[in-house]
Design an enzyme around this catalytic site. Sequence first.
Site, PDB file in Angstrom:
ATOM      1  N   ILE A 140      37.374  39.648  38.718  1.00  0.00           N
ATOM      2  CA  ILE A 140      37.003  41.055  38.550  1.00  0.00           C
ATOM      3  C   ILE A 140      38.311  41.828  38.549  1.00  0.00           C
ATOM      4  O   ILE A 140      38.782  42.299  39.584  1.00  0.00           O
ATOM      5  CB  ILE A 140      36.040  41.527  39.650  1.00  0.00           C
ATOM      6  CG1 ILE A 140      34.769  40.674  39.609  1.00  0.00           C
ATOM      7  CG2 ILE A 140      35.716  43.013  39.475  1.00  0.00           C
ATOM      8  CD1 ILE A 140      33.788  40.959  40.701  1.00  0.00           C
ATOM      9  N   HIS A 143      38.908  45.887  39.673  1.00  0.00           N
ATOM     10  CA  HIS A 143      38.898  46.395  41.048  1.00  0.00           C
ATOM     11  C   HIS A 143      39.730  45.448  41.916  1.00  0.00           C
ATOM     12  O   HIS A 143      39.363  44.298  42.127  1.00  0.00           O
ATOM     13  CB  HIS A 143      37.474  46.496  41.581  1.00  0.00           C
ATOM     14  CG  HIS A 143      37.338  47.364  42.797  1.00  0.00           C
ATOM     15  ND1 HIS A 143      36.389  48.338  42.891  1.00  0.00           N
ATOM     16  CD2 HIS A 143      38.027  47.410  43.960  1.00  0.00           C
ATOM     17  CE1 HIS A 143      36.487  48.948  44.060  1.00  0.00           C
ATOM     18  NE2 HIS A 143      37.484  48.385  44.730  1.00  0.00           N
ATOM     19  N   LEU A 144      40.824  45.965  42.395  1.00  0.00           N
ATOM     20  CA  LEU A 144      41.750  45.200  43.222  1.00  0.00           C
ATOM     21  C   LEU A 144      41.041  44.566  44.420  1.00  0.00           C
ATOM     22  O   LEU A 144      40.169  45.184  45.038  1.00  0.00           O
ATOM     23  CB  LEU A 144      42.849  46.152  43.730  1.00  0.00           C
ATOM     24  CG  LEU A 144      43.861  45.554  44.693  1.00  0.00           C
ATOM     25  CD1 LEU A 144      44.895  44.768  43.919  1.00  0.00           C
ATOM     26  CD2 LEU A 144      44.516  46.654  45.503  1.00  0.00           C
ATOM     27  N   HIS A 145      41.407  43.356  44.744  1.00  0.00           N
ATOM     28  CA  HIS A 145      40.922  42.691  45.947  1.00  0.00           C
ATOM     29  C   HIS A 145      41.915  41.601  46.344  1.00  0.00           C
ATOM     30  O   HIS A 145      42.484  40.940  45.497  1.00  0.00           O
ATOM     31  CB  HIS A 145      39.512  42.120  45.751  1.00  0.00           C
ATOM     32  CG  HIS A 145      39.368  41.226  44.562  1.00  0.00           C
ATOM     33  ND1 HIS A 145      39.305  41.709  43.267  1.00  0.00           N
ATOM     34  CD2 HIS A 145      39.277  39.879  44.463  1.00  0.00           C
ATOM     35  CE1 HIS A 145      39.167  40.696  42.424  1.00  0.00           C
ATOM     36  NE2 HIS A 145      39.151  39.562  43.132  1.00  0.00           N
ATOM     37  N   GLN A 146      42.129  41.483  47.638  1.00  0.00           N
ATOM     38  CA  GLN A 146      43.045  40.464  48.152  1.00  0.00           C
ATOM     39  C   GLN A 146      42.248  39.361  48.833  1.00  0.00           C
ATOM     40  O   GLN A 146      41.413  39.623  49.685  1.00  0.00           O
ATOM     41  CB  GLN A 146      44.029  41.071  49.158  1.00  0.00           C
ATOM     42  CG  GLN A 146      44.898  40.010  49.826  1.00  0.00           C
ATOM     43  CD  GLN A 146      46.228  40.543  50.240  1.00  0.00           C
ATOM     44  OE1 GLN A 146      47.146  40.562  49.443  1.00  0.00           O
ATOM     45  NE2 GLN A 146      46.332  40.985  51.478  1.00  0.00           N
TER      46      GLN A 146
END
Length: 188
Positions: A140, A143-146
């Site tokens: 995805i 949308h940034l996600h770590q």
Amino acid sequence: MLARMTTEPEQQIGVGSPDAFQRLWTPHRMAYIQGENKPSGPGADDGCPFCSLPAKSDEDGLIVARGESVYAVLNLYPYNGGHLMVVPFRHVADYTELDEAETAELAVFTKRAMTALRAASGAHGFNIGMNQGGAAGAGIAAHLHQHVVPRWGGDTNFMPVIGHTKVLPQLLGDTRAMLAAVWPGGAA
């Protein structure tokens, strides 16, 4: 389907030489591969799951903890048991788009995730990182996600290496409750 189980492996034409291995099929992964729960476009209103999750209850959204500008959530398609993601509430694609407060809280939540995973499951190590953009492997990208993936000595066994399958010993809802209970500072 269980009625078809036999004591002998079913031979299938075209799968190569019979090797006497049983196959553990994970058809639920096909939904992810085919794009289920992926946004239809780059905007927040294009079905972004990371934008819609905060409106759900923590249990229904598998949210472990909420902060002012980020939240921690279990990955629906985990690489390992306890695989968390730290996600900003704001819909941004690139790490450089975070403001200072978001960047700081993302770092704090990453540390808290590590602490909680060590307390709850005795994790020996972690893989931590972000895939920035589709070309870098982001499922995805809009949308940034770590990712915070717990690891244990010896957790790489024949299943992922030979069978390309992860065996997870706990339901996601149970994992969420366990991690929320030990989240540093309490789960919001």
